[in-house]
Design a protein around this motif. Structure first.
Motif, short mmCIF file in Angstrom:
data_model
loop_
_atom_site.label_atom_id
_atom_site.label_comp_id
_atom_site.label_asym_id
_atom_site.label_seq_id
_atom_site.Cartn_x
_atom_site.Cartn_y
_atom_site.Cartn_z
N VAL A 212 -5.85 4.09 15.27
CA VAL A 212 -4.52 3.96 14.00
C VAL A 212 -6.05 5.27 13.07
CG1 VAL A 212 -4.37 1.55 14.34
CG2 VAL A 212 -6.43 1.85 13.27
N VAL A 213 -7.06 5.15 13.57
CA VAL A 213 -8.37 5.93 12.67
C VAL A 213 -7.38 7.23 12.51
CG1 VAL A 213 -10.52 6.61 12.85
CG2 VAL A 213 -10.34 4.27 13.13
N THR A 214 -7.01 7.92 14.29
CA THR A 214 -6.25 8.87 14.64
C THR A 214 -4.85 8.94 14.04
OG1 THR A 214 -5.88 8.28 16.57
CG2 THR A 214 -7.75 9.62 16.23
N ALA A 215 -4.64 7.89 14.39
CA ALA A 215 -2.86 7.95 13.64
C ALA A 215 -2.49 6.45 12.20
CB ALA A 215 -2.10 7.90 14.74
N PRO A 216 -3.34 7.15 11.46
CA PRO A 216 -2.73 5.39 10.08
C PRO A 216 -1.65 5.43 10.32
CG PRO A 216 -3.70 7.50 9.46
CD PRO A 216 -3.72 7.99 10.85
N GLU A 217 -0.38 5.87 10.56
CA GLU A 217 0.40 5.03 9.94
C GLU A 217 0.32 4.30 11.15
OE1 GLU A 217 0.79 8.62 12.64
OE2 GLU A 217 -0.27 8.68 10.95
N THR A 218 0.11 4.57 12.04
CA THR A 218 1.37 3.38 13.00
C THR A 218 0.71 1.59 12.15
OG1 THR A 218 -0.43 4.72 14.22
CG2 THR A 218 -0.22 1.92 14.86
N ILE A 219 0.10 1.18 11.46
CA ILE A 219 -0.59 0.46 10.32
C ILE A 219 1.13 0.05 10.01
CG2 ILE A 219 -1.19 -0.59 8.22
CD1 ILE A 219 -4.13 0.88 9.07
N TRP B 76 -3.34 -2.94 14.68
CA TRP B 76 -4.72 -3.71 14.34
C TRP B 76 -5.83 -2.77 14.79
CZ3 TRP B 76 -8.92 -3.67 17.97
CH2 TRP B 76 -8.88 -3.14 19.36
N LEU B 77 -6.99 -3.86 13.61
CA LEU B 77 -7.90 -3.00 13.19
C LEU B 77 -9.09 -3.23 14.14
CD1 LEU B 77 -7.87 -2.97 9.40
CD2 LEU B 77 -6.14 -1.63 10.70
N VAL B 78 -9.97 -4.06 14.37
CA VAL B 78 -10.94 -4.33 14.76
C VAL B 78 -10.94 -5.98 15.80
CG1 VAL B 78 -12.57 -3.15 13.00
CG2 VAL B 78 -11.78 -5.94 12.86
N LEU C 63 1.06 -1.34 0.05
CA LEU C 63 0.07 -0.06 -0.01
C LEU C 63 1.51 0.99 -0.02
CD1 LEU C 63 -3.15 -0.92 2.80
CD2 LEU C 63 -3.05 0.10 0.17
N GLY C 64 1.65 1.20 0.37
CA GLY C 64 2.65 2.82 0.95
C GLY C 64 2.29 3.50 2.17
N ASP C 65 2.40 4.88 2.41
CA ASP C 65 2.27 5.09 3.56
C ASP C 65 0.34 5.33 3.44
OD1 ASP C 65 4.90 5.78 3.97
OD2 ASP C 65 4.63 7.74 2.64
N VAL C 66 0.32 4.51 4.29
CA VAL C 66 -1.58 4.70 5.33
C VAL C 66 -1.24 6.18 5.72
CG1 VAL C 66 -2.88 3.83 6.14
CG2 VAL C 66 -1.73 2.39 5.57
N VAL C 67 -2.89 6.45 5.41
CA VAL C 67 -3.14 8.01 5.50
C VAL C 67 -4.54 7.66 5.99
CG1 VAL C 67 -1.50 9.05 3.58
CG2 VAL C 67 -4.02 9.09 3.16
N PHE C 68 -5.45 7.06 6.09
CA PHE C 68 -6.66 7.67 6.03
C PHE C 68 -7.61 6.15 6.51
CE2 PHE C 68 -11.38 6.78 5.38
CZ PHE C 68 -11.68 7.70 6.43
N VAL C 69 -7.82 5.78 7.89
CA VAL C 69 -8.27 4.25 7.77
C VAL C 69 -9.77 4.54 8.00
CG1 VAL C 69 -8.11 2.32 9.08
CG2 VAL C 69 -6.09 2.99 8.55
#
Length: 127
Positions: A83-90, A99-101, A35-41
């Protein structure tokens, strides 16, 4: 990096048992790298019932937007708001804080039907 103690899907989600009938779900290190740099979850609300392969949410990166699929049927009992507030954690910790859910499974034995580490390694090495 493919941890041995997790299960995997062909859509690049990982599944970790957290209890007798609960699991934690995220996307794999391979997936975040693609994916590369995650910017939104975008994640579902707790209480949402999902069937296996339903769309749980999405991950947006600088390259693309990818759906996150439910690997198993169950009810969303927790979402990782961090991860919603800091998506780059992924990107930095896909198998840990990224982790997501968490799901409460309809059929806890269904986890055994997912890919093991060797099976997932074989899948990602094909491409």
């Amino acid at each position: 990096m493919v941890p041995e103690d997790l299960r995997y899907t062909e859509q690049h989600e990982w599944v970790a048992r957290t209890g007798a009938d609960t699991v934690r779900i995220g996307i794999t290190d391979y997936a975040q790298n693609q994916l590369g740099d995650v910017v939104f979850v975008q994640l579902p609300e707790t209480g949402k019932k999902v069937a296996a392969e339903d769309v749980l949410g999405e991950v947006e990166s600088t390259k693309s937007v990818s759906d996150i699929y439910a690997p198993l049927a169950g009810e969303v009992v927790a979402v990782n708001e961090a991860v919603v507030t800091a998506p780059e954690t992924i990107n930095t910790d896909a198998f840990g804080d990224g982790w997501l859910v968490e799901l409460k499974l309809d059929d806890p034995s269904a986890v055994d039907g997912l890919l093991d580490a060797a099976g997932y390694r074989g899948k990602i090495n094909e491409g």
